[in-house]
Design a protein around this motif. Structure first.
Motif, short mmCIF file in Angstrom:
data_model
loop_
_atom_site.label_atom_id
_atom_site.label_comp_id
_atom_site.label_asym_id
_atom_site.label_seq_id
_atom_site.Cartn_x
_atom_site.Cartn_y
_atom_site.Cartn_z
N GLY B 578 0.81 -1.22 0.00
CA GLY B 578 0.00 0.00 0.00
C GLY B 578 0.84 1.26 0.00
N ASN B 579 2.05 1.19 -0.54
CA ASN B 579 2.92 2.36 -0.56
C ASN B 579 2.61 3.21 -1.80
OD1 ASN B 579 5.16 4.13 -0.84
ND2 ASN B 579 6.32 2.78 0.50
N PRO B 580 2.24 4.49 -1.59
CA PRO B 580 1.87 5.32 -2.75
C PRO B 580 3.02 5.60 -3.70
CG PRO B 580 1.98 6.63 -0.74
CD PRO B 580 2.14 5.20 -0.33
N GLN B 581 4.25 5.29 -3.30
CA GLN B 581 5.39 5.57 -4.18
C GLN B 581 5.69 4.42 -5.14
OE1 GLN B 581 7.31 6.90 -0.52
NE2 GLN B 581 8.58 8.21 -1.79
N ALA B 582 4.80 3.43 -5.19
CA ALA B 582 5.05 2.26 -6.03
C ALA B 582 5.26 2.67 -7.49
CB ALA B 582 3.89 1.28 -5.91
N GLY B 583 4.37 3.52 -7.99
CA GLY B 583 4.46 3.93 -9.39
C GLY B 583 5.75 4.67 -9.68
N ALA B 584 6.13 5.57 -8.76
CA ALA B 584 7.36 6.33 -8.96
C ALA B 584 8.58 5.40 -8.98
CB ALA B 584 7.51 7.37 -7.84
N ALA B 585 8.56 4.38 -8.10
CA ALA B 585 9.68 3.43 -8.07
C ALA B 585 9.75 2.65 -9.37
CB ALA B 585 9.52 2.49 -6.88
N LEU B 586 8.58 2.28 -9.90
CA LEU B 586 8.55 1.55 -11.17
C LEU B 586 9.21 2.38 -12.28
CD1 LEU B 586 7.43 -1.00 -12.67
CD2 LEU B 586 5.41 0.35 -13.17
N ASN B 587 8.90 3.65 -12.26
CA ASN B 587 9.49 4.56 -13.24
C ASN B 587 11.00 4.65 -13.09
OD1 ASN B 587 7.98 5.68 -15.19
ND2 ASN B 587 7.03 7.21 -13.85
N LYS B 588 11.41 4.87 -11.85
CA LYS B 588 12.84 5.09 -11.60
C LYS B 588 13.65 3.85 -11.98
CE LYS B 588 16.47 6.34 -8.56
NZ LYS B 588 17.20 5.13 -8.32
N LEU B 589 13.09 2.68 -11.68
CA LEU B 589 13.84 1.44 -11.88
C LEU B 589 13.71 0.90 -13.30
CD1 LEU B 589 13.02 -0.40 -8.54
CD2 LEU B 589 15.05 0.91 -9.09
N SER B 590 12.98 1.62 -14.15
CA SER B 590 12.75 1.03 -15.47
C SER B 590 13.92 1.23 -16.42
CB SER B 590 11.46 1.59 -16.07
OG SER B 590 11.58 2.98 -16.14
N SER B 591 14.98 1.90 -15.99
CA SER B 591 16.20 1.90 -16.79
C SER B 591 17.32 1.30 -15.96
CB SER B 591 16.57 3.32 -17.20
OG SER B 591 17.16 3.99 -16.10
N LEU B 592 18.29 0.69 -16.61
CA LEU B 592 19.37 0.04 -15.87
C LEU B 592 20.12 1.02 -15.00
CD1 LEU B 592 20.78 -2.49 -18.50
CD2 LEU B 592 19.48 -3.02 -16.45
N ASP B 593 20.27 2.27 -15.45
CA ASP B 593 20.96 3.28 -14.65
C ASP B 593 20.22 3.55 -13.35
OD1 ASP B 593 22.94 3.52 -16.46
OD2 ASP B 593 22.05 5.25 -17.51
N GLY B 594 18.90 3.45 -13.42
CA GLY B 594 18.08 3.74 -12.25
C GLY B 594 18.21 2.70 -11.15
N LEU B 595 18.87 1.58 -11.43
CA LEU B 595 18.97 0.51 -10.45
C LEU B 595 20.07 0.76 -9.43
CD1 LEU B 595 18.63 -2.59 -12.82
CD2 LEU B 595 16.87 -1.48 -11.48
N TYR B 596 20.90 1.78 -9.67
CA TYR B 596 22.06 1.97 -8.79
C TYR B 596 21.87 3.13 -7.82
CZ TYR B 596 24.24 -1.33 -11.91
OH TYR B 596 24.53 -2.46 -12.63
N LEU B 597 22.58 3.04 -6.72
CA LEU B 597 22.58 4.12 -5.74
C LEU B 597 23.50 5.23 -6.24
CD1 LEU B 597 23.02 2.04 -2.47
CD2 LEU B 597 20.97 3.28 -3.15
N PRO B 598 23.24 6.49 -5.87
CA PRO B 598 24.15 7.57 -6.26
C PRO B 598 25.51 7.38 -5.57
CG PRO B 598 22.50 8.37 -4.72
CD PRO B 598 22.11 6.97 -5.07
N PHE B 599 26.59 7.44 -6.38
CA PHE B 599 27.92 7.21 -5.81
C PHE B 599 28.51 8.52 -5.34
CE2 PHE B 599 32.50 6.60 -5.83
CZ PHE B 599 32.61 5.38 -5.17
N LYS B 600 28.74 8.61 -4.04
CA LYS B 600 29.30 9.86 -3.50
C LYS B 600 30.23 9.49 -2.36
CE LYS B 600 27.55 13.92 -1.13
NZ LYS B 600 27.36 13.35 0.19
N LEU B 601 31.50 9.85 -2.52
CA LEU B 601 32.47 9.51 -1.47
C LEU B 601 32.59 10.64 -0.47
CD1 LEU B 601 35.37 7.69 -3.31
CD2 LEU B 601 34.07 6.84 -1.36
#
Lengths: 517, 601
Positions: B578-601
Motif C-alpha cells: 500500500g505504498n503510494p510511491q510504487a508507481g514512482a519506483a517503477l518509473n525510476k527502476l525502469s532503466s538500468l541506470d536507475g537501479l544503482y545508488l548515487p555514488f558519493k564519497l
C-alpha cells in the motif's frame, strides 16, 4: 592608576548606553501584538451586549471565575434572542441552570477549522455535542472563532439544552415500550468491587481484606456489556424500541427455539435477548435514510419499516425510534449452527495423537479450508472425535457435513464414517463388543473421494440409554436430529469398525445443523 | 611597581611560549607504550594472522549494511512503522544525498585495509618473515574479501573506483583523475584475474589445529571453529563468473565445491551430503505425516529446515554452512540484526513484505498444505507482528520465541550455504543450455530426473522400479562440469556422489516444477527464460533475508538487459504494502541506470 579607573568607567558607560538603547526592543519581545489576547473569555462575553443574558447566567452560577481562569475553553454562547424562550424553571433553579449552561462549554480550544467534517466535543456536562464548521447540534454558528487568551468563543443562534441519552430516554418512556424498558432494567446487576470498597480490617487467618458491608457496590447492566452501552456518551447508536405488541410478536416467533423447563427463562431471558440483541445499530441513521435492512451490532439484518415508527428522539448519544413492528426473519435470528472439524473437544482415547492430523488445504475452487483427518497405523476400530455443542436450539435439524476425502495411499478409495449426538448423561453399553453408539445415531455413510460439496445425512435412529433417562431431550425424528430442550449435547464423529491399516480413516471439514423452521 | 611586575610576567609567559615547541619535540617522539607502532605491524606470521582476522572483524561491522542494501532495496523486505526516513528511502528507491545507508565509504574503508595488508604481506615475503605457503593462503583470503567487497560495491553503485593501492584514508579516493570509476564488467574481469590465479583452497575442520605455537588460521576461537569464518574463494569465483556471464567457468567452481565432501573422503559420514541439497537433513519435515501442527520447528533437530538458522556448529550443519560469521555476547561487534528485526530488545525496523508472504502462500506442498512452510519458519508472528526470524533463532528461546536475555545478542551472519551454491549452480547450468540439469538441481535431484522413468518416482531399494544395473541411468552424461553422477546400484553396490541430492524444492516438501519446463523429460531442451525465472523465484523462497535478493534480481536484469525484471518486483512489493510511491519506483527502476545508488564519497 587613574588611567585604569577612567577606562573602566568609560566601559561601564558604554555598556549602560547599549543596554538602555535595547530596553524597548527587549520588552517588546513578549508584548502582545494581537489585542484579542488581552482579554479572557468572560471579558469577551461581557463586552458583547448581545450575550448579556448568557453572561448573567454565567455569573449567577459562578462560572464567570471559571472562564477567567488560565485553562483553555471553548464556549458556544447563545445570543439573547435564543435565550428568550427558555423555560423559566431552569433559570429559577441554580442546579438546573448549571447543567444547562455547562452544555455550552468544553475544555480545550476548538476552532471551526478543527471540525472537519465534524467533531464530537465533550462538554462540562459529560455529554458530547456535534460540532461542524457551521453548526453545533441544531444551532447555527453566527459568529465563529472569537479567540481570546484562554480559549475560543462561538456565538450561536439556538440553545444547546442537554439531551437525554438513549438509556435515559427509554427510562423516561411512560406510554410505549414498557416491556422493552422492563427487560433493559432487569439486566442491571450489582457486584462488589473490592478496590472501591472500604476496608474494615484484615482477616488475620487469610490475610484478606474484610470489607464494610454495603460499600464498593457497583452496578453493571449486562445488556450494555453484551450488546450496546446505551448509557455511554462516547458511542453513537441508532436504537429501536419495540412497542409491547411488536415485542410480544417477535418473542413469540422465536420462543419455541428456546424451550427450557421454565417459561420465565424461555420467554423473559432467552427469547427476549434473542429479539432485543438486534435492535441496536452503530452510528446515527436519520429517518430519511431508513428503509430496507441495516446491520445490527450483532451482525444481523434489521428490517426497518419507516411506516412503523411511532416516536423519534434525538438523544445525546444517538437516535431512538419507537416502532410498532419489526419483522425479523427467522433464518437470521435462528441461524444454522456450524461445527468445525478441527475443533474437537476430545477423542475416544488420549493415546492416539499420532493418528490425528490437523490440516489446511485448498479445495477445488482454490478456497482454503481447515479440517481434521484420523488415519494411520494402530487407529482403533470405531474411533471417534467428540465435539461439545453448547445450547442447541430446540427444533428439528437438517444435519449436513462437508467431509473431504483426499486420502489416497495408493488409489483413491471411499471412506466410511458416521455422526451421532448424545445428551450429557447418556450412557451406552453395547450388547457385544465395545463400539460406542450415540443416542441419536446416523448410519455409516460413504465419503467419496474429492467430493467438496455438503452432504445431508439421513436415517438417524434413537438409542436408549443404559441408565434410563426420564425424559430424553434429544431424539431421532423423521430420520434426523430433534432437540426438545435448550441444552448442551455431545457430537460424535466416528470411523469405521475395521482395524486394518487405511480402512478406518475418517475426516471432517465441518458439520452444519440447519434448523427446520 | 605594579607596572613593572606585570611586564615581568608577560616576559616570562612569552619565553615559555617560545620554549614549549622545542621542549615538546622529543617528548612526542617517544614510542607509545599501549599501542603498536605502524612499523611494527607486520613482523611475523602471527601478525599476518591478526591482520586477516582483523579484516573479518571489520567486515562484520557492515553486516547491517549488507542486509539493508541487499534485501530492503529488493522485493522481500519492507520497513515497519518504526523505520526512519532513510530506511524508507532505501525501500522506495528515493535515496537522498545524505542517506547513511547509501554511503560506500564503509566498504572502501575495509578495502583500504585489505590493500594495506596485501602490500605488507608482499614486503614480509620479500623479507622472508613467513613462508610462501603461509603467504599464499593469507594473501588469497584477503584478496578474496576485497573482491567480495568490490562485488558488493558494483552491485549497488554500478561503476566504482577500483583501487589496489594502500591509501591512508578514504578521502584520498576522492580524486577522480587518479581513481576513475570503471564499468562493472571491467571490474569483474580484474577481480576474476586476481582470484583465479591465486590460491583457492579452503579450510576444513579436520585440519584445524590449536595451541600457542600453531601458526594456522584454521583453529577454534572463543568456542567457534574459524574455518567457517573464511570466505569460500571458489564460491566467490563462481559468483564472479556468473555475474560476468561465463557460465561454464562458474559451474566448474560450483561443482568443485559441491563435491568437497566426496572428494576429500568418499567414506566419510557426510561425503554424500556436504555442500549438496540432500534428503538427509534440513528439510521441511512433519513428525506426524499429514498433521500440519507437527512441522519440525526447532533449532536442534537437524532433519528440520529451521535448524540451518539455529544449530550449533557440528558435522551436520557444517555440511550446509559454507561461510558464516558469529556474533557473540562476549565480543564485538554487537549483532545488528536484533535491532533491525526483533520486536523484543530491538527496534523492529524491518519486516517481511506482503509480497514475500504472498509468494510463500502461493505454493502448495506435496501433502497439499497450501503454503511453503519455509515462510512460516523464516517469518514468525511474534506479539501479533510479522518478525523476520532467520537471524533471531540464537537470540530467542527456541519454543517460546521470547529472548533468553535481551542483553545477550547472540547471532550468526550466514552469508553462503549449500542452498545458495546449489541454486547458483542451477542458474549457471540453465544459462549454459542444460535446462534439464538446472531442473534436476532445483527440483527432484539428478537421480530422479535422469532415472529413465521420470516423472514416475524411481524407487531405488524396496520395490525398485528401475533396472538393477545402474550403469547408464541416474547420471547426466553431459560434458564437464555437468557430468553429475547420482547412480545407485545394489548389484554391484555403487553409490554416486550425487545420489542423495534432491534439490531445494523437494527438500522444502514442494512438488516439482511443471515437467513442461524441460519439454517432458531430460535431454529434450527447455526454455531457458522460464527455468531461470523459476530459479530466481526459488531463490526468494529459500534464501530470503540472507542478503542474496538484490544481487539475484540485478544479475538477471543485467543479463537480459531488461531493468523491468527488477522494477516489476519492487513495484509489486510497494503496491501490495500500500505504498503510494510504487508507481514512482517503477518509473525510476525502469532503466538500468536507475537501479544503482548515487555514488558519493
Amino acid at each position: 592608576m587613574n588611567l585604569y579607573k577612567s577606562r573602566f568607567l568609560l566601559l561601564l558607560l558604554l555598556a549602560t548606553t547599549a543596554l538602555s538603547a535595547c530596553k524597548k526592543q527587549w520588552d517588546d519581545r513578549t508584548a502582545i501584538a494581537d489585542q484579542q489576547l488581552d482579554k479572557n473569555l468572560m471579558q469577551k462575553i461581557q463586552e458583547n451586549s448581545n450575550l448579556s443574558i448568557f453572561a448573567g447566567y454565567l455569573t449567577k452560577i459562578g462560572y464567570d471565575k471559571v472562564l477567567s481562569a488560565s485553562k483553555t475553553y471553548t464556549v458556544w454562547a447563545p445570543d439573547n434572542q435564543a435565550l428568550q424562550g427558555i423555560d423559566a424553571t431552569i433559570v429559577a433553579d441554580t442546579a438546573k441552570l448549571r447543567l444547562f449552561v455547562s452544555n455550552h462549554i468544553s475544555n480545550q480550544a476548538y476552532l471551526t477549522a478543527n471540525a472537519n467534517p465534524s467533531l464530537r466535543v465533550r462538554t462540562f456536562t459529560g455529554k458530547r455535542i456535534t460540532f461542524t464548521p457551521t453548526t453545533v447540534e441544531d444551532a447555527t454558528i453566527t459568529t465563529a472563532n472569537q479567540y481570546v487568551n484562554n480559549g475560543v468563543l462561538h456565538i450561536i443562534n439556538k440553545t444547546l439544552a442537554p439531551k437525554l441519552n438513549i438509556y435515559e430516554y427509554i427510562q423516561s418512556l411512560t406510554t410505549v415500550g414498557a416491556l422493552h424498558k422492563a427487560y433493559l432494567q432487569r439486566q442491571d446487576s450489582t457486584f462488589v468491587d473490592s478496590s472501591k470498597a472500604t476496608v474494615a480490617s484484615v482477616d488475620p487467618a487469610t490475610g484478606k481484606n474484610v470489607l464494610v458491608p454495603g460499600t464498593g457496590i457497583v452496578t453493571r447492566n449486562k445488556y450494555f456489556t453484551n450488546v450496546a452501552n446505551l448509557a455511554s456518551e462516547d458511542s453513537l447508536y441508532t436504537y429501536f424500541v419495540l412497542t409491547d405488541d411488536a415485542y410480544n410478536a417477535e418473542r413469540n416467533k422465536v420462543s419455541r427455539f428456546f424451550i427450557t423447563s421454565s417459561v420465565d427463562t424461555t420467554m423473559n431471558m432467552l427469547a427476549a435477548f434473542n429479539v432485543l440483541k438486534d435492535v441496536a445499530v452503530k452510528g446515527v441513521i436519520p429517518q430519511a435514510n431508513l428503509g430496507g435492512t441495516i446491520l445490527s451490532v450483532k451482525g444481523i439484518q434489521v428490517p426497518v419499516n419507516p411506516a412503523a415508527i411511532v416516536q423519534t428522539y434525538n438523544a445525546s448519544n444517538g437516535i431512538v425510534y419507537v416502532v410498532n413492528s419489526m419483522n425479523f426473519k427467522l433464518e437470521e435470528k435462528i441461524p444454522p449452527i456450524i461445527i468445525q472439524g478441527e475443533t474437537p473437544t476430545g477423542f475416544l482415547t488420549t493415546t492416539n495423537r499420532a493418528n490425528i492430523q490437523y490440516r489446511t488445504k485448498r479445495d477445488n475452487n482454490g478456497v482454503l479450508y481447515s479440517d481434521i483427518q484420523l488415519s494411520g497405523a494402530n487407529l482403533p476400530a470405531s474411533y471417534y472425535a467428540r465435539y461439545r455443542l453448547s445450547n442447541l436450539y430446540t427444533c428439528q435439524y437438517t444435519v449436513a457435513w462437508r467431509a473431504i476425502n483426499d486420502f489416497a495411499y495408493a488409489t483413491a478409495t471411499n471412506l466410511s464414517q458416521r455422526l451421532g449426538f448424545s445428551q450429557i448423561g447418556y450412557f451406552f453399553v453395547p450388547a457385544t463388543g465395545s463400539v460406542y453408539s450415540a443416542q441419536v445415531q446416523f448410519p455409516y455413510t460413504t465419503v467419496t473421494p474429492q467430493n467438496f460439496t455438503e452432504v445431508t445425512l439421513t436415517s438417524a435412529t434413537t438409542n436408549a440409554s443404559f441408565i434410563p433417562i426420564a425424559t430424553p431431550t434429544i431424539n431421532a425424528t423423521a430420520g434426523t436430529l430433534n432437540v426438545t430442550k435448550y441444552a448442551s449435547v455431545n457430537m460424535y464423529l466416528q470411523g469405521s469398525t475395521g482395524t486394518a491399516l487405511n480402512t478406518n480413516v475418517f475426516t471432517l471439514d465441518y458439520v452444519k445443523l440447519i434448523p427446520i423452521y | 611597581m605594579k607596572r613593572f611586575s606585570l611586564t615581568l610576567i608577560k616576559k616570562a609567559v612569552l619565553l615559555l611560549c617560545l620554549l614549549v615547541p622545542f621542549s615538546c619535540k622529543n617528548m612526542l617522539d617517544i614510542a607509545p607504550e599501549a599501542q603498536v607502532d605502524i612499523t611494527n605491524h607486520y613482523r611475523n606470521v602471527y601478525d599476518a594472522n591478526a591482520a586477516v582476522i582483523g579484516i573479518y572483524g571489520q567486515l562484520m561491522g557492515i553486516a547491517d549494511r549488507y542486509m539493508v542494501l541487499n534485501e530492503l532495496r529488493a522485493d522481500l523486505m519492507s520497513p515497519t512503522n518504526n523505520a526512519d526516513q532513510y530506511l524508507r528511502e532505501i525501500s522506495t528507491h528515493t535515496v537522498s544525498a545524505n542517506n547513511p545507508w547509501a554511503d560506500p565509504k564503509p566498504f572502501y574503508k575495509i578495502i583500504l585495509n585489505c590493500n594495506d595488508a596485501l602490500k605488507n604481506f608482499d614486503i614480509m615475503l620479500k623479507d622472508a618473515k613467513f613462508r610462501r605457503d603461509e603467504y599464499n593462503q593469507r594473501y588469497a583470503d584477503v584478496a578474496a574479501v576485497r573482491a567480495w567487497l568490490y562485488l558488493q560495491l558494483g552491485i549497488h553503485w554500478g561503476s566504482v573506483p577500483y583501487v589496489t593501492d594502500a591509501l591512508e584514508t578514504v578521502e584520498d579516493l576522492k580524486d577522480e583523475s587518479k581513481f576513475p570509476r570503471i564499468p562493472f564488467n571491467d571490474m569483474l574481469d580484474k577481480l576474476i584475474a586476481t582470484l583465479a590465479n591465486g590460491y583457492l583452497d579452503v579450510y576444513t575442520t579436520s585440519a584445524s589445529t590449536t595451541g600457542s605455537t600453531s601458526t594456522s588460521l584454521n583453529t577454534t576461537v572463543d568456542g567457534y571453529p574459524t574455518n567457517l569464518f573464511f570466505i569460500n574463494k571458489r564460491c566467490l569465483l563462481g559468483d564472479l563468473y556468473l555475474w560476468r556471464g561465463k557460465y561454464s567457468d562458474a559451474a566448474t567452481q560450483y561443482r568443485y565445491v559441491s563435491e568437497t565432501g566426496y572428494r576429500t573422503d568418499p567414506g566419510a559420514v557426510n561425503a554424500f551430503w556436504q555442500y549438496k541439497v540432500t534428503y538427509s537433513n534440513f528439510s521441511i519435515n512433519y513428525s506426524r505425516p499429514g498433521d500440519e501442527t507437527s512441522l519440525i520447528d526447532d533449532n536442534t533437530t537437524v532433519t528440520g529446515w529451521r535448524s540451518i538458522f539455529g544449530a550449533q556448529p557440528g558435522t551436520d550443519i557444517n555440511s550446509e554452512w559454507i561461510w558464516t560469521l558469529p556474533f557473540d555476547k562476549n565480543f564485538q561487534p554487537v549483532n545488528p540484526f536484533i535491532d533491525l528485526f526483533s520486536n523484543q530488545g530491538g527496534r523492529y525496523l524491518l519486516t517481511a513484505s506482503k509480497l514475500a508472504l504472498d509468494n510463500w502462500n502461493s505454493q502448495t506442498q506435496s501433502n497439499g498444505f497450501p503454503y511453503d512452510a519455509r515462510g512460516r519458519l523464516t517469518v514468525k508472528t511474534i506479539g501479533g507482528q510479522p518478525v523476520i526470524a532467520k537471524q533471531l533463532y540464537y537470540y530467542l528461546n527456541g519454543t517460546t520465541l521470547v529472548p533468553t536475555n535481551v542483553l545477550q545478542k547472540q547471532g550468526r551472519w550466514l552469508l553462503y550455504r549449500s542452498a545458495t551454491l546449489n541454486l547458483h549452480f542451477a542458474e549457471a547450468a540453465c544459462r549454459d543450455n542444460y535446462v534439464d540439469v538446472a531442473y534436476a538441481l532445483t527440483n527432484a535431484g539428478v537421480l530422479q530426473v535422469f532415472s529413465g522413468i521420470f516423472p514416475t518416482v524411481a524407487a531405488i531399494s524396496t520395490g525398485r522400479n528401475v533396472p538393477a544395473d545402474a550403469t547408464n541411468i541416474m547420471i547426466t552424461n553431459r560434458p564437464a562440469p555437468y557430468d553429475l553422477d547420482a547412480r545407485y546400484g545394489d548389484v554391484p553396490t555403487y553409490r554416486g556422489p550425487w545420489h542423495r541430492q534432491i534439490g531445494t524444492r523437494s527438500r522444502a516438501n514442494l512438488p516439482n516444477l511443471p515437467i513442461s519446463y524441460i519439454n517432458g523429460g531430460p535431454g529434450l531442451g527447455g526454455d531457458v527464460t522460464t527455468m531461470e525465472n523459476a530459479i530466481i523465484d526459488e531463490d526468494g523462497l529459500e534464501l530470503a533475508y540472507e542478503g542474496q535478493r538484490w544481487g539475484d534480481l540485478l544479475r538477471i536484469a543485467l543479463r537480459r538487459n531488461d531493468a523491468s525484471f527488477v522494477a516489476t518486483k519492487v513495484y509489486q512489493k510497494l503496491l501490495r504494502d500500500g505504498n503510494p510511491q510504487a508507481g514512482a519506483a517503477l518509473n525510476k527502476l525502469s532503466s538500468l541506470d536507475g537501479l544503482y545508488l548515487p555514488f558519493k564519497l
